[in-house]
Write an enzyme that holds these catalytic residues in place. Structure first.
Site, mmCIF file in Angstrom:
data_model
loop_
_atom_site.group_PDB
_atom_site.id
_atom_site.type_symbol
_atom_site.label_atom_id
_atom_site.label_comp_id
_atom_site.label_asym_id
_atom_site.label_seq_id
_atom_site.Cartn_x
_atom_site.Cartn_y
_atom_site.Cartn_z
ATOM 1 N N GLU A 179 0.840 -1.194 0.000
ATOM 2 C CA GLU A 179 0.000 0.000 0.000
ATOM 3 C C GLU A 179 0.876 1.245 0.000
ATOM 4 O O GLU A 179 1.765 1.378 0.847
ATOM 5 C CB GLU A 179 -0.909 0.041 1.233
ATOM 6 C CG GLU A 179 -1.925 -1.080 1.301
ATOM 7 C CD GLU A 179 -2.741 -1.056 2.587
ATOM 8 O OE1 GLU A 179 -3.958 -1.274 2.506
ATOM 9 O OE2 GLU A 179 -2.160 -0.807 3.663
ATOM 10 N N CYS A 180 0.651 2.143 -0.944
ATOM 11 C CA CYS A 180 1.215 3.481 -0.955
ATOM 12 C C CYS A 180 2.751 3.467 -0.844
ATOM 13 O O CYS A 180 3.437 3.201 -1.829
ATOM 14 C CB CYS A 180 0.576 4.331 0.130
ATOM 15 S SG CYS A 180 0.769 6.110 -0.138
ATOM 16 N N GLY A 181 3.312 3.732 0.318
ATOM 17 C CA GLY A 181 4.753 3.715 0.467
ATOM 18 C C GLY A 181 5.353 2.377 0.103
ATOM 19 O O GLY A 181 6.454 2.303 -0.458
ATOM 20 N N PHE A 184 4.168 0.390 -2.192
ATOM 21 C CA PHE A 184 4.176 0.400 -3.652
ATOM 22 C C PHE A 184 5.378 1.179 -4.170
ATOM 23 O O PHE A 184 6.067 0.750 -5.110
ATOM 24 C CB PHE A 184 2.877 1.005 -4.168
ATOM 25 C CG PHE A 184 2.971 1.594 -5.549
ATOM 26 C CD1 PHE A 184 3.240 0.785 -6.645
ATOM 27 C CD2 PHE A 184 2.803 2.956 -5.745
ATOM 28 C CE1 PHE A 184 3.342 1.342 -7.919
ATOM 29 C CE2 PHE A 184 2.907 3.508 -7.011
ATOM 30 C CZ PHE A 184 3.184 2.702 -8.097
ATOM 31 N N ALA A 198 -0.999 -0.825 -4.533
ATOM 32 C CA ALA A 198 -1.939 0.253 -4.828
ATOM 33 C C ALA A 198 -1.651 1.442 -3.929
ATOM 34 O O ALA A 198 -1.087 1.289 -2.829
ATOM 35 C CB ALA A 198 -3.383 -0.224 -4.613
#
Length: 471
Positions: A335-337, A339, A442
């Site tokens: 998730e986010c970081g 990714f 994502a």
């Protein structure tokens, strides 16, 4: 297991962001915990950093409560579950008290307070005002039916005369008791940066900061009245609660969770959901080159990879390890970081640093948010974690955006993504959720209680990988 539904509870809310509610909530939690009360902190809204500070202040994990992320039937039972051993539950709001997703105020702090039938204490920035404070409080008290405005704490007061007039104005003209009058603090004890408060992991003097806030609150806030207000909250409906997670069995798949200064944004309930689904959780680091145990799955949460970018790039051992695990078919969820770490590179202030290289794209850190707020993502492609057709309620908060790979090849087309954004930004032109093999990444953050399929699917994929690995 049946819940004992008598829960002393209190919502601390502001008129806007920056009113001082986090400073007050941290001080209240720390002061009450130091007095011997079992304090359970809660944070309204999708927030990892404030929740981490609240957990340290109270001495136990904070739980996020959000009417958008959590199903309506699960939110009160989650509150009952997490507060069942507490003497008091302290719930910090977010943004302004009535600020929600729309003009109706859906998913606001006020909506949460009504759902939990909790008394509300308003934190009011009283800078350069006296009688006007009473008008604001009176407006809040009568704005929405069903809201129990129980008291006010005035913040940033200038001196004894100012405090006396503010108190008399609010209590006489608005009819709401003033429970505290905080003075102006010359320096913010917890500095902020691009994603909010600086994390507790980057502060060497965490305990000193929290103890100082507790001393401030003890001096200027009537804690006994706050506790009495919390105890006046009516009983909640009796609900069925889930049993505690069972210990993992001897053949439980092992899922590594990255926990270090680069990646540490996790809802505790997400980790708990993986445990309930039968996984054994181990902590690993992408900053430390030490060997990892044998893994059957890997979870990379959000965080601040940009603040550790040089160390991440220098740790070639782990970068190659993660790339090899992905190529082997290990189920990986990012998730986010997380990714950002799985991409080819991360550009910070004009310099591109090599990352794990699972995805043939890079990300670049921007000066302004590239995605911020609640998101709705439709699953449009089969993957190991989310069934196709599912609508995910999530959130995103990132200052990075995707750009071409280091070899200047274009960004992936729509067919490469598993999520179509119905609300929010995602990675590229309304798409999110890149999938390669069993690796999913994502910008969208999810809460396991709002996506109950996620943890069982993750653990099932880890079991399949474990079976292949073992034989």
């Amino acid at each position: 297991m049946r819940a004992v539904n008598d829960r002393p509870r209190l919502v601390l809310a502001g008129l806007s962001g920056g009113a001082g509610k986090t400073i007050l909530t941290l001080g209240v939690c720390r002061a009450l915990a130091a007095a011997g009360l079992r304090v359970r902190p809660f944070k309204k809204g999708p927030d990892y950093i404030d929740a981490a500070w609240l957990g340290l202040a109270a001495g136990c994990d904070a739980t996020n409560l959000d009417p958008f992320l959590l199903p309506a039937e699960r939110l009160p039972s989650l509150f009952l579950e997490k507060s069942q051993d507490a003497d008091i539950a302290v719930i910090e709001g977010n943004r302004g008290l009535f600020d929600g997703m729309d003009v109706a105020g859906s998913c606001s702090t006020a909506a949460l307070a009504r759902q939990l039938d909790a008394p509300v204490v308003l934190i009011l920035d009283a800078t350069k005002m006296t009688r006007t404070a009473a008008a604001l409080v009176a407006g809040v008290a009568g704005f929405e039916p069903g809201l129990r405005l129980a008291g006010v704490v005035a913040n940033r007061t200038a001196g004894p005369r100012h405090r006396a007039i503010v108190r008399e104005s609010i209590e006489t003209l608005a009819g709401v008791p003033v429970l505290g009058l905080l003075p102006k603090i010359s320096d913010n004890p917890i500095p902020e940066r691009h994603m909010g408060l600086v994390s507790n992991r980057e502060h060497a003097a965490v305990d000193a900061i929290l103890d100082g806030l507790a001393a401030l609150v003890r001096e200027h806030v009537d804690l006994d009245r706050l506790v009495a207000l919390a105890q006046s909250a009516p009983p909640l409906p009796d609900l069925e609660l889930p049993p505690p997670p069972a210990p993992p069995g001897p053949d439980a798949p092992v899922i590594g969770v990255v926990r270090d200064a680069a990646l540490w944004f996790y809802y505790p309930e997400n980790i708990e959901a993986l445990t309930r689904a039968g996984a054994r959780i181990v902590s690993v680091s992408i900053l430390d080159p030490a060997p990892w145990p044998d893994l059957d799955g890997l979870y990379l949460g959000g965080g601040f990879p940009e603040t550790q970018v040089a160390a991440l790039a220098d740790n070639r051992v782990v970068r190659e390890r993660v790339r090899a695990l992905s190529a082997s078919g290990l189920p990986i969820y990012a998730e986010c970081g997380g990714f950002m770490y799985l991409c080819q590179g991360l550009e910070v202030r004009g310099v591109t640093y090599p990352m794990a290289g699972v995805y043939p794209i890079t990300t670049t850190l921007c000066a302004r948010p590239q995605g911020l707020g609640y998101s709705l993502a439709r699953v449009v492609r089969d993957n190991p974690f989310h069934p196709a057709g599912t609508l995910l309620h999530g959130h995103e908060f990132h200052y990075s955006r995707c750009q071409a790979a280091l070899d200047c090849s274009p960004l992936p087309g729509p067919e490469a993504f598993t999520l179509a954004m119905e609300r929010g930004v995602g990675m590229c032109e309304g798409h999110d959720g890149l999938l390669t093999g069993n690796t999913f990444a994502a910008y969208t953050h999810i809460h396991a209680e709002g996506a109950p399929h996620w943890a069982p699917n993750f653990v099932a994929a880890a079991r399949r990988y474990a079976a292949r690995r073992r034989g």
